[in-house]
Motif scaffolding. Structure first.
Motif, PDB file in Angstrom:
ATOM      1  N   GLU A 166       0.809  -1.220   0.000  1.00 48.55           N
ATOM      2  CA  GLU A 166       0.000   0.000   0.000  1.00 48.55           C
ATOM      3  C   GLU A 166       0.839   1.265   0.000  1.00 48.55           C
ATOM      4  OE1 GLU A 166      -2.453  -0.388   3.406  1.00 48.55           O
ATOM      5  OE2 GLU A 166      -3.604  -2.082   2.623  1.00 48.55           O
ATOM      6  N   ASP A 167       2.152   1.135   0.086  1.00 53.03           N
ATOM      7  CA  ASP A 167       3.067   2.280   0.071  1.00 53.03           C
ATOM      8  C   ASP A 167       2.693   3.283   1.173  1.00 53.03           C
ATOM      9  OD1 ASP A 167       5.207   3.828  -0.685  1.00 53.03           O
ATOM     10  OD2 ASP A 167       4.120   4.860  -2.262  1.00 53.03           O
ATOM     11  N   GLN A 168       2.530   2.773   2.396  1.00 57.60           N
ATOM     12  CA  GLN A 168       2.185   3.653   3.504  1.00 57.60           C
ATOM     13  C   GLN A 168       3.346   4.571   3.873  1.00 57.60           C
ATOM     14  OE1 GLN A 168       0.695   1.264   6.718  1.00 57.60           O
ATOM     15  NE2 GLN A 168      -0.876   0.273   5.463  1.00 57.60           N
ATOM     16  N   TYR A 169       4.559   4.086   3.764  1.00 55.14           N
ATOM     17  CA  TYR A 169       5.754   4.905   3.993  1.00 55.14           C
ATOM     18  C   TYR A 169       6.928   4.202   3.334  1.00 55.14           C
ATOM     19  CZ  TYR A 169       6.256   1.534   7.828  1.00 55.14           C
ATOM     20  OH  TYR A 169       6.334   0.388   8.566  1.00 55.14           O
ATOM     21  N   GLY A 170       8.036   4.920   3.234  1.00 55.05           N
ATOM     22  CA  GLY A 170       9.230   4.376   2.603  1.00 55.05           C
ATOM     23  C   GLY A 170      10.475   4.963   3.232  1.00 55.05           C
ATOM     24  N   VAL A 171      11.620   4.532   2.739  1.00 54.00           N
ATOM     25  CA  VAL A 171      12.897   5.007   3.256  1.00 54.00           C
ATOM     26  C   VAL A 171      13.030   6.502   2.992  1.00 54.00           C
ATOM     27  CG1 VAL A 171      15.401   4.776   3.065  1.00 54.00           C
ATOM     28  CG2 VAL A 171      13.956   2.750   2.937  1.00 54.00           C
ATOM     29  N   GLY A 172      13.382   7.245   4.032  1.00 52.44           N
ATOM     30  CA  GLY A 172      13.529   8.682   3.922  1.00 52.44           C
ATOM     31  C   GLY A 172      12.324   9.470   4.391  1.00 52.44           C
ATOM     32  N   ASP A 173      11.177   8.798   4.611  1.00 54.03           N
ATOM     33  CA  ASP A 173       9.983   9.486   5.107  1.00 54.03           C
ATOM     34  C   ASP A 173      10.106   9.750   6.601  1.00 54.03           C
ATOM     35  OD1 ASP A 173       9.001   9.382   2.609  1.00 54.03           O
ATOM     36  OD2 ASP A 173       7.450   7.888   2.996  1.00 54.03           O
ATOM     37  N   THR A 174       9.493  10.809   7.054  1.00 56.91           N
ATOM     38  CA  THR A 174       9.371  11.110   8.474  1.00 56.91           C
ATOM     39  C   THR A 174       7.968  10.735   8.900  1.00 56.91           C
ATOM     40  OG1 THR A 174      10.960  12.925   8.293  1.00 56.91           O
ATOM     41  CG2 THR A 174       9.549  12.893  10.234  1.00 56.91           C
ATOM     42  N   ILE A 175       7.862   9.778   9.822  1.00 61.97           N
ATOM     43  CA  ILE A 175       6.558   9.246  10.201  1.00 61.97           C
ATOM     44  C   ILE A 175       6.403   9.279  11.712  1.00 61.97           C
ATOM     45  CG2 ILE A 175       6.509   7.719   8.189  1.00 61.97           C
ATOM     46  CD1 ILE A 175       7.075   5.377  10.112  1.00 61.97           C
ATOM     47  N   ASP A 176       5.146   9.223  12.134  1.00 61.90           N
ATOM     48  CA  ASP A 176       4.777   9.071  13.534  1.00 61.90           C
ATOM     49  C   ASP A 176       4.008   7.762  13.639  1.00 61.90           C
ATOM     50  OD1 ASP A 176       3.987   9.204  16.141  1.00 61.90           O
ATOM     51  OD2 ASP A 176       2.780  11.014  15.948  1.00 61.90           O
ATOM     52  N   ALA A 177       4.679   6.741  14.188  1.00 59.81           N
ATOM     53  CA  ALA A 177       4.083   5.411  14.261  1.00 59.81           C
ATOM     54  C   ALA A 177       3.380   5.145  15.581  1.00 59.81           C
ATOM     55  CB  ALA A 177       5.153   4.342  14.032  1.00 59.81           C
ATOM     56  N   GLY A 178       3.193   6.153  16.402  1.00 61.95           N
ATOM     57  CA  GLY A 178       2.535   5.958  17.683  1.00 61.95           C
ATOM     58  C   GLY A 178       3.515   5.575  18.766  1.00 61.95           C
TER      59      GLY A 178
END
Length: 355
Positions: A164-176
């Motif tokens: 689903e391409d929720q995130y990838g390398v280099g993205d800044t995410i908040d995973a909880g």
């Protein structure tokens, strides 16, 4: 069958040397057995060979089809990169890594299904009863599923995250459970680098929600607090000039994906008022744009004579400094023993002490 071919032992127990007639009889039995069963074994061998050839050919064809699909995805990513649409989603490197992960999963699943089916067909060719084997495999699969349910959950979650391409390398995410920049995306664990440089290993099955700060676009917002006596039209004009100049300078002209807008008066207090400034930026560049906006707004306001207030309440410029002696009482004349008032005062008679 083969026992009947061997020479019979002497009933007396004494070994006897085989005669030419016994050897001729054994050879005749072997030849007869081969003549009776060669067609069956040849048919079984041909069926096994045909199953293996078909399985190998099908596996090669499917793997090549998956490889062509992955290559087409990579070519599409290279064609999109460098355009405005390329910045909205992912770059070439991230798309390449994602396509390789998807290709690896698809090839592994295809190989497992094809080779597993071929192995079962070969066993059935030898007239082996597969019911006990399949029942044992089902029981073992259930036991392994209950024992390693967390591992299965992590694996399936990782597969869907990649597809689903929720995130990838280099993205800044908040995973909880953790937040930071994605360093590595695996089928079981996602590796994040935090703001302080620490590495977080997050199991994919534990991620319940994900906030991706690097997809689409970001918003840079700056609150400018000025005195309530300032002219709002003048403040808006100065902010507009700052935004227009910033949108023409490099590298901000690439990081800004829209004009710097003065949204209006955000709040109004007795001693200050807040003007909101906003701009649409490239993903992950909102903080740098906000810092540059504050820098330019401060310099422009200093040049225009507009005062920025905030924190403690602002003091009026025409207000005179308070008198430090205003709260002190006037000195009393009775404080000095040599004053006429003190001399004229009659002292109090101490009370007599009776024995």
């Amino acid at each position: 069958m083969f026992l009947s071919v061997l020479p019979a032992a002497d009933p007396s127990g004494d070994p006897t040397a085989p005669t030419f007639q016994d050897a001729q009889e054994s050879a005749s039995n072997i030849a007869g057995w081969v003549e009776e069963n060669w067609a069956t074994w040849l048919g079984i061998g041909l069926r096994v060979l045909l199953i293996i050839v078909i399985a190998v050919a099908l596996r090669i064809a499917i793997r090549r089809a998956i490889t062509k699909l992955i290559d087409r995805m990579n070519r599409t990513a290279q064609a999109v990169d460098g355009t405005a649409l390329g910045g909205l989603l992912v770059n070439v490197e991230r798309r390449r890594q994602r396509s390789q992960a998807i290709g690896s999963v698809l090839r592994s699943v295809a190989s497992f299904l094809i080779l597993g089916t071929a192995a079962l067909m070969v066993l059935s060719t030898f007239e082996i009863n597969l019911a006990p084997l399949l029942a044992s495999a089902g029981v073992a699969g259930v036991a392994i599923g209950f024992g390693a349910r967390n591992l299965v959950t992590d694996f399936l979650s990782g597969v869907f995250m990649i597809l689903e391409d929720q995130y990838g390398v280099g993205d800044t995410i908040d995973a909880g459970v953790a937040s930071g920049e994605v360093v590595e995306v695996g089928l079981r664990v996602t590796k994040l680098r935090g703001a302080d440089g620490e590495i977080w290993y997050v199991r994919n099955g534990e991620v319940k929600r994900i906030g991706n700060l690097s997809q689409g676009w970001a918003t840079a917002g700056v609150d400018v607090t000025v005195r309530p006596s300032e002219d709002l039209d003048r403040v808006k004009a100065v902010l507009g000039e700052v935004g227009e100049a910033m949108s023409k300078d490099e590298p901000w002209n690439e990081r800004l994906w829209g004009p710097v807008e003065v949204l209006g008066l955000d709040s109004l207090l007795l001693d200050s008022m807040v003007v909101r400034v906003s701009a649409k930026t490239m993903p992950g560049q909102s903080l740098s744009v906000e810092r540059e906006l504050r820098w330019r707004i401060k310099r422009a306001f200093d040049a225009a004579g507009i005062r920025i207030v905030g924190g403690l309440p602002a003091q009026q410029e025409d207000e005179s400094a308070p008198d430090p002696t205003a709260g002190m009482a006037a000195p009393s004349a009775y404080a000095s023993t040599t004053s006429p008032q003190s001399m004229a005062a009659s002292p109090l008679t101490p009370p007599s002490v009776t024995k």
